[in-house]
Design an enzyme around this catalytic site. Sequence first.
Site, short mmCIF file in Angstrom:
data_model
loop_
_atom_site.label_atom_id
_atom_site.label_comp_id
_atom_site.label_asym_id
_atom_site.label_seq_id
_atom_site.Cartn_x
_atom_site.Cartn_y
_atom_site.Cartn_z
N TYR A 138 0.84 -1.20 0.00
CA TYR A 138 0.00 0.00 0.00
C TYR A 138 0.87 1.25 0.00
O TYR A 138 1.68 1.44 0.90
CB TYR A 138 -0.90 -0.01 1.24
N ASP A 232 8.74 2.57 1.94
CA ASP A 232 7.57 3.33 2.37
C ASP A 232 7.47 3.12 3.88
O ASP A 232 7.06 2.08 4.36
CB ASP A 232 6.33 2.80 1.66
N LYS A 260 2.19 10.02 9.11
CA LYS A 260 1.53 9.64 10.37
C LYS A 260 2.20 10.28 11.60
O LYS A 260 1.89 11.40 11.94
CB LYS A 260 1.44 8.11 10.47
C1 LIG Z 1 2.34 2.14 4.02
C2 LIG Z 1 1.50 3.32 3.70
N1 LIG Z 1 1.87 4.14 2.71
C3 LIG Z 1 1.16 5.22 2.38
C4 LIG Z 1 0.00 5.54 3.04
C5 LIG Z 1 -0.78 6.75 2.63
O1 LIG Z 1 -0.72 7.72 3.62
P1 LIG Z 1 -1.86 8.86 3.67
O2 LIG Z 1 -3.11 8.16 4.10
O3 LIG Z 1 -1.33 9.84 4.68
O4 LIG Z 1 -1.94 9.42 2.30
C6 LIG Z 1 -0.44 4.72 4.07
C7 LIG Z 1 -1.69 5.04 4.79
O5 LIG Z 1 -2.15 4.32 5.65
C8 LIG Z 1 0.31 3.58 4.40
O6 LIG Z 1 -0.11 2.73 5.36
#
Ligand SMILES: Cc1ncc(COP(=O)(O)O)c(C=O)c1O
Length: 425
Positions: A138, A232, A260
Amino acid sequence: MQNLSTQDEWIARARAVFPAGGFGNFDPGIIIARGEGSHVWDENGTDYIDYLIGSGPMLLGHGHPEVIEAVLEQLPKGMTFFANNAKGIELAEAIVEAVPCCEQVRFVTSGGEADMYAIRLARAYTGRNKILKFEGGYHGMSAEAQMSLAPTTHVNFPQAVPDSAGIPPGVADQMLIAPFNDLAAVEMLLAENDDIAAIIAEPLQRIIPAAPGFLQGLRALCDRYSVLLIFDEIVTGFRLAYGGAQEHYGVTPDICTLGKIIGGGFPLAALGASAEIMRHFDKSIVGTDKWLMQLGTLSGNPIAAAAGLKTMEILRRDGSYSRLRETGRALQQMQSRALEGAGIAHQICGDETLFDVFFTTGPCRDYRSAKHDDPARNATYNATLRQHGIFKSPGKLYPSLAITPVDLEKTEYAIERAVQSIALT
Ligand SMILES: Cc1ncc(COP(=O)(O)O)c(C=O)c1O
């Protein structure tokens, strides 16, 4: 006329103004009225122990007094400037100090935006186009990130499948998809394609841990094929350890994304890398084909930066991470105990700082294998937890530093009831 509860009224109002009645993030059947410490309350006043923690940012719990003080100190001085400001600079310094791959950072507003720029940056730096992504990984909502995120039908690797409407077919042609934890598949793709700019990975993919040597293997392959490695760390940053997954696992990527926790509950995210890679953002090269335009109205927002800085300062204090892991371990053990006692096949997958139960005994190595044998059982388990005052996502449980021994006792009681509910099915 029927008497609606306060919460039901809000749910009805939300249905009128949002598709599917919600923000798109979480169950629209609950409306959160407030949070304090380790608890949240819904609009009917029902009290829950919070293991969702805003999908990760609220690692200290809600309304930490020192974070509130830091925000209140900044508020009257200005809420946003679009210009460099001291809080944003201090936050960047703290990130650079903590995170091994970051010599420089750029701020954005959301994690997905950070991932989008990380992919673009890798293309700018290498002059190549293709991105290798893991199935089920994700990385936000960009067109690239929507490839093979949660496919419902399985196609052959490395074919990318869009999980969203509205994405031109050409995007899939620029993506290569591999199963997580499969170094041989990654190596084959790198050997066969000389146009790969980067591999993007969650070092802990959702709650699937990297097998021993997998992240080290990715690093070695990226070095061998001159491909950039992007971690990520939106979830893992400042959670698995203060220096994130790269500190915890001892593998340094070329680029990482953070979000976060670094915004302390406010909208702020970042990407970071070496100064050499980050030079693509340097305005002195405007007009060359190496220039990568990047800006955003709220980037480096001083309220978010003040909250993030204070959160990070508190996390640096002695024992924070051992305490977080102790809480996570206790929560894992109480679930294992109760499920084993009832003879229910399961495994707990993840890290002590975020994990969940899988009702399966096979290996959880990648998107296709990390599945519940019986999804209905998971749904009943989570619904019963909710009925007994546990607020969590159906696929993840986040411990926080605000969880108290009393919360743990109440959680154990709820877990026992939830196990009973599935033992009866
Ligand atoms: C691993 C990861 N990358 C990217 C994101 C995207 O972050 P945002 O919701 O702040 O756009 C998330 C969101 O939960 C995530 O868990």
